[in-house]
Structure formats: C-alpha cells, structure tokens
Design an enzyme around this catalytic site. Structure first.
Site, mmCIF file in Angstrom:
data_model
loop_
_atom_site.group_PDB
_atom_site.id
_atom_site.type_symbol
_atom_site.label_atom_id
_atom_site.label_comp_id
_atom_site.label_asym_id
_atom_site.label_seq_id
_atom_site.Cartn_x
_atom_site.Cartn_y
_atom_site.Cartn_z
ATOM 1 C CB CYS A 55 -6.941 6.511 9.185
ATOM 2 S SG CYS A 55 -4.721 6.332 9.308
ATOM 3 C CD GLU B 61 -9.888 1.824 6.177
ATOM 4 O OE1 GLU B 61 -9.996 0.609 6.286
ATOM 5 O OE2 GLU B 61 -9.782 3.040 6.432
#
Length: 253
Positions: A2, A118
């Site tokens: 992340c 992402e």
C-alpha cells in the site's frame, strides 16, 4: 503493498463513522485523493484516558481520531528519515521484526480510507486500479503506530508515526497485485484497537468477506503523479486489458 490511497472525508464524519472523538484539531482538513507517504493522515486509536498526573485509568478506554505521519519511526531510531522506508509492515512478520513488534502488541490503529490504489503490470505498462467500497463506506486499514523523540532536542514535540499492515492478496485482488493492505471488517475493529490485547495473530489474515465486497476500478494514470490531487483521480476508465483474455493468457503460460 500500500503506497497510495484516498482519504476524502471530513474528520467529523470519520469520527462519527468510527464511533470516535475527533482529536485532530482539523475541522477544515482538506480531502486528499492521493495520500502519499510522509503525509499526516487520520488514524483511529483507542487508549486508556489519563488523569491530571498522567496516570492511565485502567477501567476505561476512549476511542479518538488523530493525525499521524505515514511512515513509522521506531523509538530507537537516530534519524526520523528511516520512516520513509517503513510505510508498510508485513502481517506475516510484523510480530517478530524489531521495528514493529512492540507497536503491534500495544499500539495499533486503523487508517480510514475511501480506498487504495494499486498498479497491475500489463504488456503496455502499469494500469492503476482503485479498490473501494461501492456503498461509499470507509475501509479500515490495519495499522501500527509509534512515538519518537529526538534525542538531540529533548524539548521538541514528539513525532507520532504509523505504518499500514499488508498481506498476500486474495481473490480478485491477486489479479492486480500480489500484496494488499490488511483491511479489517467492522467486527474486528474493537479487538484490533483494544489496548489491553497483546496477541492479535488471529486478526492478521485477510478477510475474504471484505475483499469480495470491493469494487476494483481501473482509473487514470494521472494518479501516478503525487501532485495530482482531485476527485477526477477516482473516475473509472476503460480497462485496457480484457479480463477473459488475461485469464486465458495466464492459464496458457
């Protein structure tokens, strides 16, 4: 992993959603559509309140929304820049790593997020995706936090920092990236935040219930630049790769 997410809700709204008291002091805190490491981010913590002498009340806990810098700086660090490399902590090893093991036992937090970004590697480059709840509710990213004091400046204010826990991606998320933040379901918030609970091993596995409810939204590569920060970053775009063709190519290889 992340490395970028969105947190656009007002602190008062987040405090209400997480049943917390707003202690950010930022009533006008701006929406952030491109949260990057080293920024101050809203977090939820639960601690024993202290009396005027600084003694904790072991019979009560209070949940509050606070700002912390993203990128954990361990207590023993000589230079706070080490936090630039510690934005994430692997759930699989967090209980054994010297930089994280104390925090995961007693200083855990939640990082509210609209969703996280992402990047999927494709033949033509990287396609960004935004993982979010379709109903607009916040995701609770599992985090740990630490307080660091500059040994060369005893009178300086302490620096409070945090890391996001990550784990192996499951379900459809694995088609985008092999890692994902550890997103906790509502039923686990109380246990994760409990300051008297040291063993959280059973909470370190990803929740299929949470993952199955997510929308995986392809978005513009504009998010790649941290200077871009507007609602347009969350707008869906056409996925340049046909998922059926992608599955077929993967199975063939």
């Amino acid at each position: 992993m992340c490395g970028r997410y969105a947190s656009t809700k007002d602190p008062a709204a987040l405090a209400a959603e997480f049943a917390a008291t707003d202690a950010t002091g930022r009533a006008g805190h701006a929406a952030d559509y491109n949260v990057a490491p080293t920024k101050d981010v809203p977090t939820v913590v639960q601690r024993h309140p202290r009396d005027s002498a600084g003694e904790p009340d072991q019979w009560r806990t209070e949940r509050s929304l606070r700002l912390m810098r993203w990128g954990l700086v361990p207590k023993w660090a000589k230079d706070p820049k080490i936090g630039n490399r510690m934005i994430n902590a692997k759930a699989e090893t967090v209980t054994g790593k010297p930089a994280f093991r104390s925090a995961v036992r007693s200083r855990r937090c939640l990082l509210p997020a609209d969703g996280w970004y992402e990047w999927r590697r494709d033949a033509d480059g990287k396609q960004p995706f935004f993982m979010t709840c379709p109903d607009g509710s916040s995701l609770a990213l599992a985090g740990i936090w630490e307080t660091w004091r500059d040994p060369a400046a005893a009178d300086a204010a302490p620096l409070v920092t945090c890391s996001v826990l990550t784990t192996s991606a499951i379900g459809p998320l694995a088609e985008v990236h092999e890692r994902m933040p550890l997103v906790l379901p509502n039923a686990s918030w109380e246990s994760w935040l409990d300051p008297d609970r040291a063993d959280v091993d059973e909470l370190l596995a990803p929740s299929r219930e949470v993952v199955d409810a997510l929308e995986l939204r392809p978005v513009s590569p504009a998010v790649n630049n941290v200077r871009n920060n507007g609602a347009e970053l969350l707008a869906p775009v056409a996925d340049p790769v046909d998922p059926v063709a992608l599955d077929h190519a993967r199975d063939s290889g």
